[in-house]
Write a protein that holds these residues in place. Structure first.
Motif, mmCIF file in Angstrom:
data_model
loop_
_atom_site.group_PDB
_atom_site.id
_atom_site.type_symbol
_atom_site.label_atom_id
_atom_site.label_comp_id
_atom_site.label_asym_id
_atom_site.label_seq_id
_atom_site.Cartn_x
_atom_site.Cartn_y
_atom_site.Cartn_z
ATOM 1 N N PHE A 128 0.823 -1.200 0.000
ATOM 2 C CA PHE A 128 0.000 0.000 0.000
ATOM 3 C C PHE A 128 0.857 1.251 0.000
ATOM 4 N N ILE B 299 3.246 0.309 -4.233
ATOM 5 C CA ILE B 299 2.722 0.138 -5.593
ATOM 6 C C ILE B 299 1.272 0.571 -5.754
ATOM 7 N N ILE B 300 0.712 1.213 -4.745
ATOM 8 C CA ILE B 300 -0.576 1.864 -4.979
ATOM 9 C C ILE B 300 -0.301 3.355 -5.047
ATOM 10 N N TRP B 301 -0.777 3.991 -6.083
ATOM 11 C CA TRP B 301 -0.448 5.391 -6.273
ATOM 12 C C TRP B 301 -1.730 6.182 -6.483
ATOM 13 N N TRP B 302 -1.643 7.469 -6.253
ATOM 14 C CA TRP B 302 -2.819 8.322 -6.431
ATOM 15 C C TRP B 302 -2.612 9.290 -7.581
#
Lengths: 630, 113
Positions: B107, B110-113
């Protein structure tokens, strides 16, 4: 109850009440088996409708919307409500017998787990009659699901939340059972492989279901209370759902396939009439697969743009799983190698399983290569791959084990002749359906489409695939007929039906009394029954204790009441966003029923009951004639 | 089946052994408790002292990690090797921790906004 075991005939009402309140692992195993078969049939029927729709190009057998509902419910039902309970059925029926226990560690929770699963499943299926089933695929990706009109997705979220809680409870129950309830001498490294795989798979349930619960909960508040966890326009992120889902979803595959491996590791040595080759490496491989299963979820998401580094890490981790799986395959082959093989129906399924599953594994490694996955993603190649793994690995295990364990579970044997027919029709149908889908995928046919245009080179292959699906359906119908015919056949009343049983479950004479073992057995080595047989022990086991009173749990209706409470509450939650005035009271009523039942359970001491020695002897005589289980 | 509870009077030797054992155990508890308080104090201290955020964040996380391990092993009795199935319990705790950490890492990376 103690006296009920001795009396023979019971009225319909009494039998029904017995099954509604039972905490007996054997009865719950049977209930899981039949509930699982019911949902397997429903989901199979959905698959058949889809294949009929795709039989010819530009077909209008079902509409696009219905097709989406069918594919979603097929996937969801098969994984959560058919494969899981069917395997839980075998775990319930067999694992306590294999480890020499009288029941699972928490019989009450066992019953609660079943009823939560069943009512959750029922709730999900009511969606067909209450305004439309979920239609965003079994993966329910947020970018689709959040904008799905109607209540379909809400049924999915609430139904899976309830049945997921049941699965989690059962998983914890099995971990505790296997760790604490083993008979004296049944050390970890003497446990049969099915017990080992059940343990690892239960551990995976313990770690994998909470992320799903969290994901479903976020989805619930997003849809019902307009939270924005997954809405990118409001600062959320739709990818979070995909991660949460696959952190659960990938281990889920292993949750299902590991017990299937275990079942085959039981079947193969019995019919190869050889000790399982490489027992300790099998155990090691099981644990390793369980661990690696948690480290690879992002291979389902290569094309979401994780970046080259993340893709490379997950690609390599995924390929690593092929190593322990390969160990298992070689061990099975080496067990058969040089054995005096008896090709019975369970063994046929095992022999069919090995090449089919290897084919599924090989395409899995192909997809693990991230660059190639960009080509294969969302095509029929993926559909072919996971059906090879699930049908070739899990369904063959379930069908084979039905034949294998039917004598223990029902004291009847399924017809071998019909079984051979079932196997060949199903097996040929299976390869006919899915082998050709690899090529459809490579030719560019996307998955989850409700129809296709003619003359793209897909027409013939889709037609063949649909014919295969019909063959599979015929196979399943034959199996059901076999089950119905067998119900009318004569009881076996024997021990070790196959003649070459190795582990403890074969040492008990059928029908298995409700307390399983009149005396707890003493385990002197791996394959204890085989060991005793070879030393000329007619009873099949030696005992760790003298004949004495047996402590057993009381039946209870509370698990069903608790589950009905959550079922009622789910309707309240579902209709609340519609502004229905009765929604909140119904929600509160449902929760009150559940909490009330929990309070009753907590306040009222339930210490179980003792089956006295005289009753044990009477039961044994009633079941096996004079002299009891000798 | 052994359902009868047996009551056995403790011998003098047993009593003294238990007493000594309890004393040692209590000393360990108090020492660990003192360490906990000290670590908590340190955490507050680095914040109050107004160090750079790049120093405070890793230090607090490190202290938190140490405290979790201390909690598990001393106050939640994971150091009690003789307790039944302690090996299984440790395996499950640490396996769960590893998995949870992987998700945490995911989280963050490799989770991006």
């Amino acid at each position: 109850m103690s006296s009920a075991a001795v009396t023979n005939k019971k009225g319909f009402g009494a039998t029904l009440w017995d099954y509604l309140t039972t905490v007996d692992h054997k009865k719950l195993g049977v209930m899981y088996l039949f509930a699982g078969t019911l949902f397997f049939a429903i989901a199979g029927f959905e698959a058949l409708l889809m294949r009929l729709q795709l039989m010819i190009p530009n077909n209008d057998f079902v509409s696009a919307g219905t097709f989406n509902e069918l594919l979603t419910m097929h996937g969801t039902t098969m994984l959560f409500l058919a494969a899981t309970p069917l395997l839980f059925g075998f775990m319930n029926a067999i694992v306590p017998l294999q480890i020499g226990a009288r029941d699972v560690a928490f019989p009450f929770l066992n019953s609660l787990g079943f009823w939560l699963f069943f009512l959750g499943a029922l709730f999900l299926h009511l969606s067909f009659f209450l305004g439309g089933a979920p239609d965003a695929g079994w993966t329910n990706y947020a970018s689709l699901a959040l904008y799905s009109p109607g209540h379909g997705i809400d049924f999915y979220v609430l139904g899976l939340q309830i049945s997921g809680a049941g699965t989690l409870i059962s998983g914890i129950n099995f971990i505790v059972t296997i760790i604490t309830m083993r008979a004296p001498g049944m050390t970890f490294m003497r446990m049969p492989l099915f017990t080992w795989t059940s343990l690892i798979s239960s551990a995976l349930i313990l770690f994998a279901f909470p992320p799903l619960t969290v994901g479903l909960f976020l989805m619930l508040v997003d849809r019902m209370f307009e939270a924005n966890f997954f809405d990118h326009t409001m600062g959320g992120n739709t990818i979070i759902w995909e991660h949460l889902f696959w952190i659960f979803g990938h281990p889920e595959v292993y949750i299902l396939v590991l017990p299937a491996f275990g079942l085959f590791s039981e079947i193969i040595p019995v019919f190869a009439r050889k000790r399982l080759f490489g027992y300790s490496s099998m155990v090691f491989a099981t644990i390793l697969i369980g661990f690696l299963g948690f480290m690879v979820w992002a291979h389902h998401m290569f094309t979401t743009g994780l970046g080259a580094t993340a893709n490379a890490i997950f690609a390599v981790a995924t390929m690593a799983i092929a190593v322990p799986t390969g160990m298992k395959v070689f061990n099975w082959i080496m067990t058969i190698w040089g054995g005096s093989v008896k090709v019975t129906v369970p063994m046929l399924y095992a022999l069919g399983f090995i090449p089919s599953f290897v084919a599924g594994g090989v395409t899995g490694v192909m997809q693990a290569a991230a660059p190639l996955d960009y080509q294969l993603h969302d095509s029929y190649f993926i559909v072919a791959h996971f059906h090879y793994v699930i049908v070739g690995g899990i369904v063959t295990a379930i069908f084979g084990s039905m034949h294998f364990y039917w004598p223990i579970m029902f004291n009847r044997a399924l017809s071998e002749k019909l079984g051979v027919w079932t196997f060949w029709i199903f097996f040929i149908g299976f390869h006919c359906t899915f082998f050709i889908q690899h090529f459809l995928g490579l030719m560019g046919m996307p998955r989850r489409v409700f129809t296709f245009q003619a003359d793209q080179g897909w027409d013939l292959f889709n037609f063949i695939s649909s014919i295969g699906a019909i063959l599979m359906a015929i196979g399943v119908i034959l199996l059901v007929i076999n089950i119905i015919i067998t119900a009318k056949s004569k009881p076996l009343n024997c021990r070790d039906y196959w003649g070459d049983g190795r582990s403890l479950e074969w040492a008990i004479k059928t029908p298995v009394p409700f307390y399983n073992f009149k005396q707890t057995p003493l385990v002197r080595g791996y394959d204890p029954y085989w060991l005793e047989k070879h030393e000329g022990n007619k009873e099949g086991m030696i005992y760790a204790e003298p004949l004495g009173d047996i402590h057993m749990p009381n039946n209870s209706i509370l698990p069903l009441v608790m589950s009905i409470g959550t079922f009622v509450a789910a309707f309240g939650a579902l209709y609340h966003p519609d502004g229905k005035a009765w929604a909140i009271p119904v929600l509160i009523l449902g929760l009150a029923i559940t909490v009330g039942a929990m309070i009753v359970r907590s306040v009222k001491d339930d210490l179980g009951f003792h089956v006295h020695v005289e009753e044990v002897i009477a039961t044994e005589e009633h079941l096996y004639g004079k002299g009891g289980n000798k | 089946m052994g359902h009868d509870t047996q009551v056995q009077a403790k011998s003098k030797k047993q009593y003294e052994y238990d007493r000594h054992h309890n004393a040692v155990h209590m000393r360990k508890q108090v020492i660990n408790f003192a360490i906990m308080i000290f670590l908590t104090f340190l955490a507050f201290a680095v914040v109050v002292a107004d160090f750079s955020a790049y120093f405070i964040k890793p230090v607090i996380l490190l202290l938190a990690g140490v405290q979790v391990v201390l909690q598990l092993y001393s106050f939640m009795h994971m150091d009690d090797k003789k307790a039944s199935h302690m090996g299984v319990i440790s395996t499950f705790v640490w396996f769960g921790a590893v998995i949870a950490f992987t998700m945490f890492l995911t989280f963050l990376t490799i989770i991006w906004w």
